[in-house]
Design a protein around this motif. Structure first.
Motif, short mmCIF file in Angstrom:
data_model
loop_
_atom_site.label_atom_id
_atom_site.label_comp_id
_atom_site.label_asym_id
_atom_site.label_seq_id
_atom_site.Cartn_x
_atom_site.Cartn_y
_atom_site.Cartn_z
N SER A 23 0.84 -1.21 0.00
CA SER A 23 0.00 0.00 0.00
C SER A 23 0.88 1.26 0.00
CB SER A 23 -0.96 0.00 1.20
OG SER A 23 -0.23 0.23 2.39
N PHE A 24 2.11 1.16 0.50
CA PHE A 24 3.02 2.31 0.48
C PHE A 24 3.85 2.35 -0.81
CE2 PHE A 24 2.32 2.30 5.04
CZ PHE A 24 2.54 3.62 5.45
N VAL A 25 4.35 1.17 -1.20
CA VAL A 25 5.41 1.19 -2.24
C VAL A 25 5.13 0.28 -3.42
CG1 VAL A 25 7.19 1.97 -0.63
CG2 VAL A 25 6.85 -0.48 -0.95
N GLY A 26 3.95 -0.33 -3.48
CA GLY A 26 3.55 -1.09 -4.67
C GLY A 26 4.17 -2.47 -4.79
N ASP A 33 15.56 10.93 5.54
CA ASP A 33 14.64 10.32 4.59
C ASP A 33 13.30 11.04 4.74
OD1 ASP A 33 13.08 8.77 2.95
OD2 ASP A 33 13.40 6.89 4.03
N PHE A 34 13.00 11.93 3.79
CA PHE A 34 11.77 12.74 3.82
C PHE A 34 10.63 11.90 3.23
CE2 PHE A 34 8.89 15.69 1.61
CZ PHE A 34 8.58 16.57 2.63
N GLY A 35 9.60 11.62 4.05
CA GLY A 35 8.50 10.74 3.60
C GLY A 35 8.94 9.29 3.71
N CYS A 36 9.34 8.89 4.94
CA CYS A 36 10.04 7.61 5.12
C CYS A 36 9.13 6.40 5.06
CB CYS A 36 10.83 7.62 6.43
SG CYS A 36 9.79 7.81 7.89
N GLY A 37 7.78 6.60 5.09
CA GLY A 37 6.87 5.45 5.01
C GLY A 37 7.14 4.46 6.12
N TRP A 38 7.26 3.17 5.77
CA TRP A 38 7.50 2.14 6.81
C TRP A 38 8.98 1.89 7.06
CZ3 TRP A 38 9.95 -2.02 4.52
CH2 TRP A 38 9.63 -2.34 3.21
N GLY A 39 9.83 2.79 6.59
CA GLY A 39 11.24 2.70 6.96
C GLY A 39 12.06 1.80 6.05
N ARG A 40 11.59 1.66 4.80
CA ARG A 40 12.32 0.82 3.85
C ARG A 40 13.77 1.31 3.70
NH1 ARG A 40 10.89 0.08 -2.45
NH2 ARG A 40 10.30 2.27 -2.31
N TYR A 41 13.95 2.62 3.50
CA TYR A 41 15.30 3.14 3.27
C TYR A 41 16.08 3.35 4.56
CZ TYR A 41 14.55 3.54 -1.69
OH TYR A 41 14.35 3.23 -3.00
N CYS A 91 11.25 11.26 8.48
CA CYS A 91 10.08 12.06 8.83
C CYS A 91 8.95 11.72 7.87
CB CYS A 91 10.39 13.55 8.81
SG CYS A 91 10.93 14.17 7.22
N ASP A 92 7.74 11.93 8.32
CA ASP A 92 6.58 11.65 7.48
C ASP A 92 5.41 12.49 7.99
OD1 ASP A 92 6.04 8.99 5.45
OD2 ASP A 92 4.26 10.08 6.15
N ILE A 93 4.50 12.80 7.08
CA ILE A 93 3.36 13.64 7.44
C ILE A 93 2.19 12.81 7.95
CG2 ILE A 93 2.00 13.74 5.29
CD1 ILE A 93 2.78 16.98 5.83
N TRP A 94 2.28 11.50 7.76
CA TRP A 94 1.15 10.62 8.09
C TRP A 94 1.49 9.84 9.37
CZ3 TRP A 94 -0.59 5.31 6.25
CH2 TRP A 94 -1.98 5.18 6.37
N PRO A 95 0.87 10.19 10.50
CA PRO A 95 1.27 9.56 11.78
C PRO A 95 1.26 8.03 11.76
CG PRO A 95 -0.19 11.43 12.19
CD PRO A 95 -0.17 11.22 10.70
N ALA A 154 14.21 11.62 -0.92
CA ALA A 154 12.74 11.53 -0.92
C ALA A 154 12.35 10.61 -2.07
CB ALA A 154 12.12 12.92 -1.10
N TYR A 155 11.96 9.41 -1.75
CA TYR A 155 11.61 8.42 -2.78
C TYR A 155 10.10 8.32 -2.87
CZ TYR A 155 12.11 4.25 -5.69
OH TYR A 155 12.08 3.36 -6.74
N SER A 156 9.57 8.65 -4.04
CA SER A 156 8.14 8.52 -4.28
C SER A 156 7.33 9.42 -3.33
CB SER A 156 7.72 7.05 -4.11
OG SER A 156 6.64 6.76 -4.90
N VAL A 157 7.81 10.63 -3.12
CA VAL A 157 7.10 11.60 -2.28
C VAL A 157 6.74 12.83 -3.13
CG1 VAL A 157 7.12 12.97 -0.16
CG2 VAL A 157 8.39 10.82 -0.27
N HIS A 165 6.84 24.47 -0.89
CA HIS A 165 7.02 24.64 0.56
C HIS A 165 8.11 23.69 1.08
CE1 HIS A 165 6.00 25.20 4.79
NE2 HIS A 165 6.11 23.89 4.89
N TRP A 166 8.01 22.39 0.72
CA TRP A 166 8.94 21.42 1.30
C TRP A 166 10.33 21.51 0.68
CZ3 TRP A 166 7.91 20.25 5.91
CH2 TRP A 166 6.59 20.08 6.34
N VAL A 167 10.42 21.91 -0.59
CA VAL A 167 11.77 22.10 -1.16
C VAL A 167 12.48 23.23 -0.43
CG1 VAL A 167 13.06 22.83 -3.20
CG2 VAL A 167 11.26 21.15 -3.42
#
Ligand SMILES: C[S@@+](CC[C@H](N)C(=O)[O-])C[C@H]1O[C@@H](n2cnc3c(N)ncnc32)[C@H](O)[C@@H]1O
Length: 281
Positions: free
Chosen positions: A47-50, A86-94, A110-114, A150-153, A164-166
């Motif tokens: 669901s995060f990374v396909g 890692d900006f938008g780290c998801g489940w910590g793959r990287y 960091c991630d915007i989605w708690p 930032a991978y896939s963010v 804003h984020w750049v």
């Protein structure tokens, strides 16, 4: 163990041998005398990374080795203590990949989605985890990071959050620091146009935009982000999230105040998305 540094013998491994340990950790958390972070269930990973399991680690490995190679070539080789975000780290793959290189204390995600951060914590992902807020600041000091990825963010952000984020990433990167990220290339619009009418899930949502593709191609060719809003709510509201095809001309126009772009790589055989490498002035 995952909050701490890896044993020296593991830190000394070459990248291929490190990938082999990470692949083993999909099956068992105890590898080479070390407890590795757990993985989310396969559906959550997808669901995060396909993709999930070994496939998702192999995909990440290509980006991991490219980032390390380019950072070294630009005079910023990764080493123990290199401050890495890692900006938008998801489940910590990287985060689990770069754990070997920089160590847990210098590793930031960091991630915007708690729920993504909760997931990282429950899995024992190494590093420091921080929540972001829409239109907020990155919780790091000016010029404190050596490398940001930032991978896939930025493949999901419309123009306002993108800019804003750049600006925030530019603020926290040291002069000479490296930012490596993925962007959807122009061919993504062909992919959306060719989706079958009975596509489901993410592809089904995208299919709604197929009639607008000629207009979106025009926007891209005029140097604007071709954006397809998601049909979601909250953090996934269409003003904040969707699918974004970002032309290099947009980057040239809006990033040049802070960054020198050193590479835009669109190699479908190597990466699903295009990869951009930029160095902080
Ligand atoms: C497709 S996932 C990729 C996760 C991770 N980078 C990877 O490749 O394994 C996108 C991630 O970006 C996060 N995200 C979306 N919008 C964001 C934003 N404005 N700021 C930070 N993270 C964001 C999502 O919550 C999600 O975890």
């Amino acid at each position: 163990m995952s909050d701490q540094d890896l044993p020296p013998a593991i830190r000394a491994l070459d990248d291929r041998a490190w990938l082999d340990l990470l692949l083993k950790s999909v099956v068992s958390r105890d590898v080479a005398g070390t407890t590795f972070p757990a993985f989310p269930d396969p559906e959550t990973q997808r669901s995060f990374v396909g993709a999930d399991g070994a496939a998702t680690l192999h995909e990440a490995f290509s980006f991991y080795t490219l980032l390390k190679d380019r950072a070294a070539a630009l005079g910023r080789p990764l080493a123990h203590g290199t401050n890495f975000l890692d900006f938008g780290c998801g489940w910590g793959r990287y985060l689990r990949f770069f754990w070997k290189d920089v160590g847990a204390a210098a590793l930031h995600g960091c991630d915007i989605w708690p729920p993504a951060l909760d997931l990282c914590r429950s899995l024992g992902v190494p590093g420091n985890l921080d929540r972001l807020y829409h239109w907020g600041r990155l919780p790091y000091a000016d010029a404190s990071m050596d490398i940001v990825m930032a991978y896939s963010v930025f493949t999901h952000l419309p123009e306002k959050p993108h800019r804003h984020w750049v600006a925030e990433i530019a603020r926290v990167l040291r002069p000479g620091g490296i930012f490596v990220l993925t962007l959807e290339p122009r061919r993504f619009l062909d992919f959306v146009e060719a989706l079958p009418v009975d596509a489901t899930g993410w592809e089904g949502d995208l299919r709604r935009h197929a009639p607008r593709i000629p207009l979106l191609r025009q926007r891209f060719d005029q140097g604007e982000i071709a954006f397809m809003p998601s049909g979601g709510t909250g953090d996934f509201d269409g003003a904040l999230y969707g699918d974004a095809v970002v032309p290099p001309a947009f980057i040239d126009r809006h990033w040049s105040e802070w960054f020198t772009v050193t590479e835009y790589l669109d190699e479908p055989g190597q990466f699903f998305q295009a990869v951009l490498v930029a160095q902080r002035r």
